[in-house]
Every structure is written in structure tokens, then in C-alpha cells.
Design a protein around this motif. Structure first.
Motif, PDB file in Angstrom:
ATOM      1  N   ILE A  18      -3.279 -35.205  -7.822  1.00  0.00           N
ATOM      2  CA  ILE A  18      -4.074 -34.880  -9.013  1.00  0.00           C
ATOM      3  C   ILE A  18      -4.404 -33.386  -9.043  1.00  0.00           C
ATOM      4  N   VAL A  19      -4.791 -32.841  -7.896  1.00  0.00           N
ATOM      5  CA  VAL A  19      -5.126 -31.414  -7.821  1.00  0.00           C
ATOM      6  C   VAL A  19      -3.898 -30.564  -8.135  1.00  0.00           C
ATOM      7  N   ASN A  20      -2.733 -30.990  -7.668  1.00  0.00           N
ATOM      8  CA  ASN A  20      -1.496 -30.275  -7.978  1.00  0.00           C
ATOM      9  C   ASN A  20      -1.238 -30.273  -9.491  1.00  0.00           C
ATOM     10  N   MET A  21      -1.470 -31.415 -10.123  1.00  0.00           N
ATOM     11  CA  MET A  21      -1.308 -31.510 -11.575  1.00  0.00           C
ATOM     12  C   MET A  21      -2.311 -30.605 -12.291  1.00  0.00           C
ATOM     13  N   ILE A  22      -3.531 -30.547 -11.784  1.00  0.00           N
ATOM     14  CA  ILE A  22      -4.550 -29.662 -12.365  1.00  0.00           C
ATOM     15  C   ILE A  22      -4.106 -28.210 -12.253  1.00  0.00           C
ATOM     16  N   GLY A  23      -3.626 -27.818 -11.081  1.00  0.00           N
ATOM     17  CA  GLY A  23      -3.153 -26.442 -10.886  1.00  0.00           C
ATOM     18  C   GLY A  23      -2.016 -26.101 -11.826  1.00  0.00           C
ATOM     19  N   ASN A  24      -1.043 -27.009 -11.963  1.00  0.00           N
ATOM     20  CA  ASN A  24       0.082 -26.768 -12.870  1.00  0.00           C
ATOM     21  C   ASN A  24      -0.378 -26.669 -14.318  1.00  0.00           C
ATOM     22  N   THR A  25      -1.317 -27.513 -14.701  1.00  0.00           N
ATOM     23  CA  THR A  25      -1.838 -27.482 -16.069  1.00  0.00           C
ATOM     24  C   THR A  25      -2.591 -26.179 -16.336  1.00  0.00           C
ATOM     25  N   LEU A  26      -3.416 -25.766 -15.396  1.00  0.00           N
ATOM     26  CA  LEU A  26      -4.148 -24.503 -15.562  1.00  0.00           C
ATOM     27  C   LEU A  26      -3.181 -23.327 -15.687  1.00  0.00           C
ATOM     28  N   GLU A  27      -2.123 -23.333 -14.896  1.00  0.00           N
ATOM     29  CA  GLU A  27      -1.137 -22.246 -14.981  1.00  0.00           C
ATOM     30  C   GLU A  27      -0.409 -22.275 -16.315  1.00  0.00           C
ATOM     31  N   ARG A  28      -0.029 -23.462 -16.776  1.00  0.00           N
ATOM     32  CA  ARG A  28       0.654 -23.568 -18.066  1.00  0.00           C
ATOM     33  C   ARG A  28      -0.240 -23.070 -19.201  1.00  0.00           C
ATOM     34  N   VAL A  29      -1.509 -23.443 -19.170  1.00  0.00           N
ATOM     35  CA  VAL A  29      -2.460 -22.993 -20.193  1.00  0.00           C
ATOM     36  C   VAL A  29      -2.619 -21.469 -20.133  1.00  0.00           C
ATOM     37  N   ARG A  30      -2.693 -20.918 -18.912  1.00  0.00           N
ATOM     38  CA  ARG A  30      -2.825 -19.463 -18.750  1.00  0.00           C
ATOM     39  C   ARG A  30      -1.605 -18.741 -19.323  1.00  0.00           C
TER      40      ARG A  30
END
Length: 135
Positions: A73-85
Motif C-alpha cells: 500500500i505504501v508503495n502504491m501511495i509513493g507511486n501515486t504521489l510521484e505521478r501527481v507531482r
């Protein structure tokens, strides 16, 4: 960031799962009821951008399966935050280019060739081109 279990994880990038957190040398008793702790780094492109820290008043509250699930889940959060950035950066850059093109003193047009009629397609046509050509 330099103290406690979260500080350890922030420095090392390695998750920590403790069944008896209070016996660990880096444990900071922020909540005296904490018995178990699961601490996972949030990483983007190998850089730690945050820590997810989960605590429980029960000893041995977290299993290796819990750690795997939370890490996923944390990995998915990190990927999502990077995509949004990245998407936000692209929007800002696109808007900046648009402003530059539309406020330029010169006429600017960009066209691409095509194999069918019409043989060119205009991608960009700024306000000065309208003044110059009437179109």
C-alpha cells in the motif's frame, strides 16, 4: 527524524516491525501504551519522502503478512504521489509555454506534415500570427 524507530527507518530505508517495541533501543515512548510498531518508509525513485508508522497496544500485533500488505500500500501511495507531482509539473510547464507563445511579440506557428489532405496541420498559432495573417 534523527530519533526513534521512525528516524531509524528514515535513515536506513528499511522497514521495522516490532512485537515488543518498548524493549527496542530506539523506541521513543510518545504513547506509553504502544507495545507493537510497524514502520514503513514511503519511497519515490529511491528517495524517502515519508514514513508510515502504525502502533498497537498489543504485543506482536503485526505479522509479516501485515508488513507485506502495508508495504504494498505504501508503495502504491509513493507511486501515486510521484505521478501527481509529475502531472502538476507538466501542467505548470505547459501553461508557462502557452503564456510565452501567446504573449510573444513575434508571430509563432508550428505545423506538422501529414500524408493526406490537408498536408499540414497547425499545432500552434499565436495572437500575433492572427494579426499578421488575418486568420
Amino acid at each position: 527524524i534523527n530519533e526513534g524507530i521512525t528516524g531509524q527507518v528514515a535513515r536506513s530505508g528499511i522497514p521495522v516491525r516490532l512485537g515488543n517495541a518498548q524493549s527496542h533501543e530506539n523506541f521513543l515512548p510518545v504513547d506509553p501504551d504502544t507495545q507493537s510498531e510497524l514502520c514503513i518508509p514511503i519511497q519515490v525513485c529511491g528517495k524517502i519522502i515519508g514514513i508510515l508508522n502504525i502502533e498497537s497496544p498489543q504485543q506482536n500485533a503485526f505479522s509479516s503478512a501485515d508488513e507485506l500488505l502495508v508495504s504494498t500500500i505504501v508503495n502504491m501511495i509513493g507511486n501515486t504521489l510521484e505521478r501527481v507531482r509529475v502531472e502538476e509539473l507538466q501542467r505548470k510547464e505547459s501553461r508557462f509555454r502557452e503564456i510565452i507563445i501567446q504573449t510573444a511579440a513575434e508571430g509563432i506557428c508550428v505545423c506538422t506534415g501529414r500524408s493526406v489532405h490537408p498536408y499540414i496541420r497547425f499545432q500552434i498559432w499565436n495572437d500575433q500570427m492572427v494579426k499578421i495573417t488575418g486568420y
